[in-house]
Motif scaffolding. Structure first.
Motif, short mmCIF file in Angstrom:
data_model
loop_
_atom_site.label_atom_id
_atom_site.label_comp_id
_atom_site.label_asym_id
_atom_site.label_seq_id
_atom_site.Cartn_x
_atom_site.Cartn_y
_atom_site.Cartn_z
N VAL A 151 0.82 -1.21 0.00
CA VAL A 151 0.00 0.00 0.00
C VAL A 151 0.86 1.26 0.00
O VAL A 151 0.43 2.31 -0.50
CB VAL A 151 -0.97 -0.03 1.21
CG1 VAL A 151 -1.59 1.33 1.46
CG2 VAL A 151 -2.05 -1.08 0.99
N GLY A 152 2.06 1.17 0.51
CA GLY A 152 2.96 2.32 0.49
C GLY A 152 3.27 2.80 -0.91
O GLY A 152 3.69 3.96 -1.09
N LYS A 153 3.07 1.94 -1.91
CA LYS A 153 3.31 2.31 -3.30
C LYS A 153 2.04 2.76 -4.01
O LYS A 153 2.08 3.07 -5.20
CB LYS A 153 3.93 1.13 -4.05
CG LYS A 153 5.28 0.70 -3.47
CD LYS A 153 5.84 -0.51 -4.20
CE LYS A 153 7.17 -0.97 -3.59
NZ LYS A 153 7.71 -2.17 -4.27
N TYR A 154 0.92 2.79 -3.31
CA TYR A 154 -0.35 3.21 -3.90
C TYR A 154 -0.41 4.73 -3.99
O TYR A 154 0.15 5.46 -3.16
CB TYR A 154 -1.52 2.74 -3.04
CG TYR A 154 -1.93 1.29 -3.23
CD1 TYR A 154 -1.11 0.38 -3.88
CD2 TYR A 154 -3.14 0.82 -2.73
CE1 TYR A 154 -1.48 -0.94 -4.03
CE2 TYR A 154 -3.52 -0.50 -2.87
CZ TYR A 154 -2.69 -1.38 -3.52
OH TYR A 154 -3.06 -2.69 -3.68
N SER A 155 -1.16 5.20 -4.98
CA SER A 155 -1.48 6.63 -5.05
C SER A 155 -2.55 6.94 -4.01
O SER A 155 -3.16 6.04 -3.42
CB SER A 155 -1.99 6.99 -6.44
OG SER A 155 -3.25 6.37 -6.67
N GLY A 156 -2.79 8.24 -3.80
CA GLY A 156 -3.83 8.63 -2.84
C GLY A 156 -5.20 8.09 -3.22
O GLY A 156 -5.96 7.64 -2.36
N GLY A 157 -5.50 8.12 -4.52
CA GLY A 157 -6.80 7.63 -4.97
C GLY A 157 -6.94 6.14 -4.78
O GLY A 157 -8.02 5.63 -4.42
N MET A 158 -5.86 5.39 -5.00
CA MET A 158 -5.90 3.94 -4.81
C MET A 158 -6.11 3.59 -3.34
O MET A 158 -6.85 2.67 -3.00
CB MET A 158 -4.61 3.32 -5.35
CG MET A 158 -4.46 3.42 -6.86
SD MET A 158 -2.77 3.10 -7.42
CE MET A 158 -2.63 1.35 -7.07
N LYS A 159 -5.46 4.34 -2.46
CA LYS A 159 -5.67 4.11 -1.02
C LYS A 159 -7.11 4.38 -0.62
O LYS A 159 -7.69 3.66 0.21
CB LYS A 159 -4.72 5.00 -0.21
CG LYS A 159 -3.26 4.63 -0.32
CD LYS A 159 -2.39 5.58 0.48
CE LYS A 159 -0.91 5.19 0.37
NZ LYS A 159 -0.04 6.14 1.12
N ARG A 160 -7.69 5.41 -1.23
CA ARG A 160 -9.07 5.75 -0.89
C ARG A 160 -10.02 4.63 -1.33
O ARG A 160 -10.95 4.27 -0.62
CB ARG A 160 -9.46 7.07 -1.58
CG ARG A 160 -10.61 7.78 -0.92
CD ARG A 160 -10.18 8.34 0.41
NE ARG A 160 -11.33 8.75 1.21
CZ ARG A 160 -11.47 8.43 2.49
NH1 ARG A 160 -10.58 7.71 3.10
NH2 ARG A 160 -12.52 8.83 3.17
N ARG A 161 -9.78 4.09 -2.52
CA ARG A 161 -10.61 3.01 -3.02
C ARG A 161 -10.47 1.76 -2.16
O ARG A 161 -11.44 1.04 -1.89
CB ARG A 161 -10.27 2.70 -4.48
CG ARG A 161 -10.96 3.66 -5.44
CD ARG A 161 -10.11 4.02 -6.64
NE ARG A 161 -9.52 2.88 -7.33
CZ ARG A 161 -8.49 2.98 -8.17
NH1 ARG A 161 -7.95 4.17 -8.41
NH2 ARG A 161 -8.02 1.93 -8.78
N LEU A 162 -9.26 1.51 -1.67
CA LEU A 162 -9.05 0.36 -0.78
C LEU A 162 -9.81 0.56 0.53
O LEU A 162 -10.40 -0.39 1.06
CB LEU A 162 -7.56 0.18 -0.51
CG LEU A 162 -7.19 -0.95 0.45
CD1 LEU A 162 -7.67 -2.30 -0.08
CD2 LEU A 162 -5.67 -0.98 0.69
N SER A 163 -9.82 1.77 1.05
CA SER A 163 -10.55 2.05 2.29
C SER A 163 -12.04 1.79 2.12
O SER A 163 -12.70 1.28 3.03
CB SER A 163 -10.32 3.50 2.73
OG SER A 163 -8.98 3.71 3.12
N VAL A 164 -12.58 2.14 0.95
CA VAL A 164 -13.99 1.88 0.68
C VAL A 164 -14.24 0.37 0.60
O VAL A 164 -15.22 -0.15 1.14
CB VAL A 164 -14.44 2.57 -0.62
CG1 VAL A 164 -15.84 2.12 -1.03
CG2 VAL A 164 -14.41 4.09 -0.44
#
Length: 363
Positions: A151-164
């Motif tokens: 996850v440290g390599k994810y963009s901000g948008g990818m992290k947000r989608r993972l949280s959802v």
């Protein structure tokens, strides 16, 4: 309504808030902060309720109480009949949360996050693997091995989608989403909206947002939350026209707070058209006279270098009359540009958040 539902043992409500209140004690000589002022709300299964409000209105404080991060100062709430003051351990098994800020482990992969949270929801074996893969696909993190990246390599948008995806894993019956689309590009945001619309079919969702478009697309009901309390409630598809029996009073801080005995929401996006016209500055007065002939109660809300913007109450003017008047005026005035649009939900939100009524005594 909430009091009646609490007395009805057969009430089919996923969430009931009963006079929920949160006060943060003052420190270093500062006064206490009243973040949530006696909030009462009932939400049935299959509905998405949107909370709109400016920063500091108390939305996140409300969510924090509902998910057990903080305890209410007074009042309580129930999730499927379970009291947040005493039954949070049981509530957690049927609850999903997408917090305002991503709470993720940088060294774990997206798939490992979902496996972790799915196991907390007691998923095992083939059902566990299917739930994780379906979640990754739903938020477009499955293909290309994205789910196997840290996850440290994810963009901000990818992290947000993972949280959802985490908030929806394990089929929770109640879900809280605090500004879920923050930082998403338009394509990812639309994909996320489709996920939420599908998810609300068999669960209750409370969603906070600053996006008027998101509120209209996702929410069955909306509440505009200002200074710790709802200023209005309604259906976003029939948006805001009138405050009936509007009353106001001044609090100890001399801030005007508007109270509505009844709020009627009808006619899409408000009770006025927004008429914008651009002419040479010396012709501004003639345009203003033209507008007031069309609508005596028209209100000028913007004026800069020949561009003027007016609110025209819908009950005073027809769209066809505006078109005819502008076409006739073109023969004697230099109209560079003009437009007529409906009041938007964003216009409504800004006015209510500022503590002002949207329109005066429109019935």
């Amino acid at each position: 309504v909430v009091e009646q539902l609490l007395m009805d043992s057969n009430a089919n409500q996923a969430i009931i808030c009963d006079n929920l209140r949160k006060v943060y004690p003052g420190k270093d000589g500062n006064p206490d902060k009243l973040a949530v002022r006696g909030l009462s709300l009932a939400l049935p299964k299959g509905q998405c309720f949107g909370m709109l409000g400016p920063n500091g209105a108390g939305k996140t404080s409300f969510i924090s109480m509902m998910v057990g991060l903080t305890k209410p100062t007074s009042g309580t709430a129930y999730a499927h009949g379970m009291d947040i003051r005493m039954d949070m351990d049981d509530i957690y098994t049927n609850m999903g949360v997408c917090p305002q800020h991503d709470l993720l482990w940088e060294t774990l992969t997206g798939k490992e996050h979902l496996f972790f949270y799915a196991r907390l929801k007691n998923l095992k074996g083939a059902a566990l693997v299917k739930a994780v893969n379906d979640s990754l696909k739903s938020v477009t993190l499955f293909h290309g091995g994205v789910g196997d990246k840290q996850v440290g390599k994810y963009s901000g948008g990818m992290k947000r989608r993972l949280s959802v995806a985490i908030s929806l894993i394990g089929d929770p019956k109640v879900v809280y989403m605090d500004e879920p689309s923050t930082g998403l590009d338009p394509a990812s945001r639309n994909n996320l909206w489709n996920i939420v619309k599908e998810a609300k079919r068999n669960r209750a969702i409370i969603l906070t947002t600053h996006s008027m478009e998101e509120a209209e697309v996702l929410c069955d009901r909306l509440g505009i939350f200002v200074d710790g309390e709802f200023q209005c409630l309604g259906n976003p598809k029939e948006v805001y026209i009138s405050f009936l029996n509007l009353k106001y009073y001044c609090s100890n801080t001399s801030k005007i707070i508007y109270h509505c005995n009844a709020i009627q929401l009808k006619a899409r996006y408000g009770g006025a058209y927004i008429f914008t016209v651009t002419t040479p500055p010396e012709q501004e007065s003639e345009i203003e006279q033209l507008v007031h002939r069309l609508s005596p109660s028209a209100n000028k809300i913007y004026n800069l270098s020949g561009t003027q913007k007016f609110e025209l109450p819908k009950q005073e003017v027809r769209i066809a009359d505006v078109f005819h008047a502008v076409e006739r005026a073109k023969s004697r005035l230099s109209i560079h540009a003009w437009g007529l649009v409906d009041t938007t939900l964003e216009d409504v939100f800004i006015k209510v958040a500022k503590g002002a009524p949207v329109f005066n005594d429109v019935a």
